[in-house]
Enzyme design. Sequence first.
Site, PDB file in Angstrom:
ATOM      1  N   ASP A  43       0.990  -1.271  -0.046  1.00  0.00           N
ATOM      2  CA  ASP A  43      -0.034  -0.026  -0.121  1.00  0.00           C
ATOM      3  C   ASP A  43       0.780   1.264   0.021  1.00  0.00           C
ATOM      4  OD1 ASP A  43      -1.676   2.016   0.593  1.00  0.00           O
ATOM      5  OD2 ASP A  43      -3.094   0.742   1.682  1.00  0.00           O
TER       6      ASP A  43
ATOM      7  N   ASN B  55       2.339   4.279 -10.985  1.00  0.00           N
ATOM      8  CA  ASN B  55       0.971   4.080 -11.559  1.00  0.00           C
ATOM      9  C   ASN B  55      -0.025   4.012 -10.692  1.00  0.00           C
ATOM     10  OD1 ASN B  55      -0.826   3.005 -13.794  1.00  0.00           O
ATOM     11  ND2 ASN B  55      -0.974   1.446 -12.154  1.00  0.00           N
TER      12      ASN B  55
ATOM     13  N   TYR C 155      -8.843  14.588  -6.650  1.00  0.00           N
ATOM     14  CA  TYR C 155      -8.010  13.969  -7.609  1.00  0.00           C
ATOM     15  C   TYR C 155      -7.480  14.888  -8.462  1.00  0.00           C
ATOM     16  CZ  TYR C 155      -7.184  10.753 -11.555  1.00  0.00           C
ATOM     17  OH  TYR C 155      -6.517   9.819 -12.457  1.00  0.00           O
TER      18      TYR C 155
ATOM     19  N   ALA D 105      -6.419  17.925  -7.785  1.00  0.00           N
ATOM     20  CA  ALA D 105      -5.204  18.672  -7.264  1.00  0.00           C
ATOM     21  C   ALA D 105      -4.051  17.401  -7.003  1.00  0.00           C
ATOM     22  CB  ALA D 105      -5.831  18.908  -5.685  1.00  0.00           C
TER      23      ALA D 105
HETATM   24  N1  LIG Z   1      -8.126   5.086 -16.572  1.00  0.00           N
HETATM   25  C1  LIG Z   1      -8.103   6.579 -16.883  1.00  0.00           C
HETATM   26  O1  LIG Z   1      -8.884   6.660 -17.699  1.00  0.00           O
HETATM   27  C2  LIG Z   1      -6.973   7.316 -16.228  1.00  0.00           C
HETATM   28  C3  LIG Z   1      -6.915   8.772 -16.778  1.00  0.00           C
HETATM   29  C4  LIG Z   1      -6.203   9.532 -16.174  1.00  0.00           C
HETATM   30  C5  LIG Z   1      -5.224   9.059 -15.172  1.00  0.00           C
HETATM   31  N2  LIG Z   1      -5.010   7.599 -14.895  1.00  0.00           N
HETATM   32  C6  LIG Z   1      -4.150   7.444 -13.931  1.00  0.00           C
HETATM   33  O2  LIG Z   1      -3.532   6.060 -14.268  1.00  0.00           O
HETATM   34  C7  LIG Z   1      -3.321   5.366 -13.524  1.00  0.00           C
HETATM   35  C8  LIG Z   1      -3.859   3.907 -13.355  1.00  0.00           C
HETATM   36  O3  LIG Z   1      -5.137   4.040 -13.691  1.00  0.00           O
HETATM   37  P1  LIG Z   1      -6.341   2.943 -13.768  1.00  0.00           P
HETATM   38  O4  LIG Z   1      -7.284   3.480 -14.245  1.00  0.00           O
HETATM   39  O5  LIG Z   1      -5.569   1.668 -14.388  1.00  0.00           O
HETATM   40  O6  LIG Z   1      -6.730   2.769 -12.226  1.00  0.00           O
HETATM   41  P2  LIG Z   1      -7.593   1.795 -11.371  1.00  0.00           P
HETATM   42  O7  LIG Z   1      -8.121   0.717 -12.297  1.00  0.00           O
HETATM   43  O8  LIG Z   1      -8.379   2.450 -10.292  1.00  0.00           O
HETATM   44  O9  LIG Z   1      -6.035   0.864 -10.800  1.00  0.00           O
HETATM   45  C9  LIG Z   1      -5.563   1.766  -9.668  1.00  0.00           C
HETATM   46  C10 LIG Z   1      -4.425   0.898  -9.390  1.00  0.00           C
HETATM   47  O10 LIG Z   1      -3.769   1.629  -8.378  1.00  0.00           O
HETATM   48  C11 LIG Z   1      -3.506   0.609  -7.114  1.00  0.00           C
HETATM   49  N3  LIG Z   1      -3.832   1.407  -6.011  1.00  0.00           N
HETATM   50  C12 LIG Z   1      -4.951   1.988  -5.546  1.00  0.00           C
HETATM   51  N4  LIG Z   1      -4.791   2.388  -4.392  1.00  0.00           N
HETATM   52  C13 LIG Z   1      -3.467   2.079  -3.942  1.00  0.00           C
HETATM   53  C14 LIG Z   1      -2.840   2.191  -2.612  1.00  0.00           C
HETATM   54  N5  LIG Z   1      -3.366   2.987  -1.651  1.00  0.00           N
HETATM   55  N6  LIG Z   1      -1.496   1.508  -2.598  1.00  0.00           N
HETATM   56  C15 LIG Z   1      -1.012   0.594  -3.668  1.00  0.00           C
HETATM   57  N7  LIG Z   1      -1.712   0.647  -4.762  1.00  0.00           N
HETATM   58  C16 LIG Z   1      -3.052   1.203  -4.821  1.00  0.00           C
HETATM   59  C17 LIG Z   1      -4.650  -0.363  -7.444  1.00  0.00           C
HETATM   60  O11 LIG Z   1      -3.849  -1.596  -6.850  1.00  0.00           O
HETATM   61  P3  LIG Z   1      -4.764  -2.805  -6.137  1.00  0.00           P
HETATM   62  O12 LIG Z   1      -6.359  -2.576  -6.131  1.00  0.00           O
HETATM   63  O13 LIG Z   1      -4.401  -4.011  -6.833  1.00  0.00           O
HETATM   64  O14 LIG Z   1      -4.332  -2.867  -4.513  1.00  0.00           O
HETATM   65  C18 LIG Z   1      -4.816  -0.701  -8.915  1.00  0.00           C
HETATM   66  O15 LIG Z   1      -3.887  -1.729  -9.351  1.00  0.00           O
HETATM   67  C19 LIG Z   1      -3.727   5.848 -11.946  1.00  0.00           C
HETATM   68  O16 LIG Z   1      -2.595   6.695 -11.436  1.00  0.00           O
HETATM   69  C20 LIG Z   1      -4.887   6.987 -12.692  1.00  0.00           C
HETATM   70  O17 LIG Z   1      -4.970   7.937 -11.609  1.00  0.00           O
HETATM   71  C21 LIG Z   1      -6.070   6.733 -15.253  1.00  0.00           C
END
Ligand SMILES: NC(=O)c1ccc[n+]([C@@H]2O[C@H](COP(=O)([O-])OP(=O)(O)OC[C@H]3O[C@@H](n4cnc5c(N)ncnc54)[C@H](OP(=O)(O)O)[C@@H]3O)[C@@H](O)[C@H]2O)c1
Length: 270
Positions: A72, A99, A180, A182
């Site tokens: 975490d 990520n 988010y 910020a």
């Molecule tokens: N998808 C989009 O459209 C989008 C757009 C802009 C930016 N982003 C950014 O791209 C990145 C990946 O996005 P995503 O859509 O794939 O996100 P996601 O599906 O919500 O996955 C987020 C990942 O972060 C991990 N995570 C969350 N809280 C955590 C914590 N406290 N400690 C460790 N790991 C944690 C989760 O791991 P576990 O649940 O396996 O622990 C999961 O693998 C993020 O930083 C997101 O903000 C995504």
Amino acid sequence: MTAPTIHELFDLTGRVALVTGGARNLGFDIATALAEAGADVAITSRQIEDARVTARRITADTARKVVGLACDVRFEDQVAQMVDAVLAEFGKIDILVNNAGNVVSTPENKPLEQRPIEEWEFTVDVNMKGVFLCSKHVVAKAMKPARRGAIINLGSVAGMVGKDHRVYAGTPMGGVTIDYAASKGGVIAMTREMACALAQYNIRVNCISPGGFWRGHSETFTRQYSALVPMGRMGQDGKEIKGAAVFLASEAASYITGINLPVDGGMTAW
Ligand SMILES: NC(=O)c1ccc[n+]([C@@H]2O[C@H](COP(=O)([O-])OP(=O)(O)OC[C@H]3O[C@@H](n4cnc5c(N)ncnc54)[C@H](OP(=O)(O)O)[C@@H]3O)[C@@H](O)[C@H]2O)c1
């Protein structure tokens, strides 16, 4: 000595990458891309079994060594142990992809005046403190001693531009939240600061800011979001994030540091 070919510049053979939150979605796509480009990879999840299952899947798909670890990213002791475990397994970390992120704290996405401080603290902790802690331990224990490294942070278009929340009215997601936005703006600023501070150690720090990537969103949300994007659609998981990650991790980007690369279909271009 002949100049490296373009294939050699993008080749990650012999590199070790750490991808936080690599067990699913964009993190999984990025970890897979780095492995496909030749790197051995460590991925993390808060659930150890999820990390291990995904690691086995990436190994099966790419024939690279991939390990899954629990972490975490909000907690320094867990980050320190996780980085130590990666070093014990691989002996080095060449690439760090920060990520792990918390996208939306609550499904109903409350407006500013109703948001509790706990939601602000949780999102900012995961998104900003997580980047800080993982970078701190990887730089101190692996990259600075090796005088080499590439760090890629995941920002967001939400950290670059505001949104007219009326566009999202009636959709289940309701638009991004102030915490988010910020936190991702903070990640983009941290990228610049880290790049300037770490260039002297041959460590490059860059950011990828995705726009909305489609993942089972409702038809209404998809249509309304797509109307904000010059290319008229959301990103598609996998192929549309992989190239940016491999590029910034590789020697092809050897003179690039401190940038924020939007992968957003042009959303921030207008
Ligand atoms: N998808 C989009 O459209 C989008 C757009 C802009 C930016 N982003 C950014 O791209 C990145 C990946 O996005 P995503 O859509 O794939 O996100 P996601 O599906 O919500 O996955 C987020 C990942 O972060 C991990 N995570 C969350 N809280 C955590 C914590 N406290 N400690 C460790 N790991 C944690 C989760 O791991 P576990 O649940 O396996 O622990 C999961 O693998 C993020 O930083 C997101 O903000 C995504």
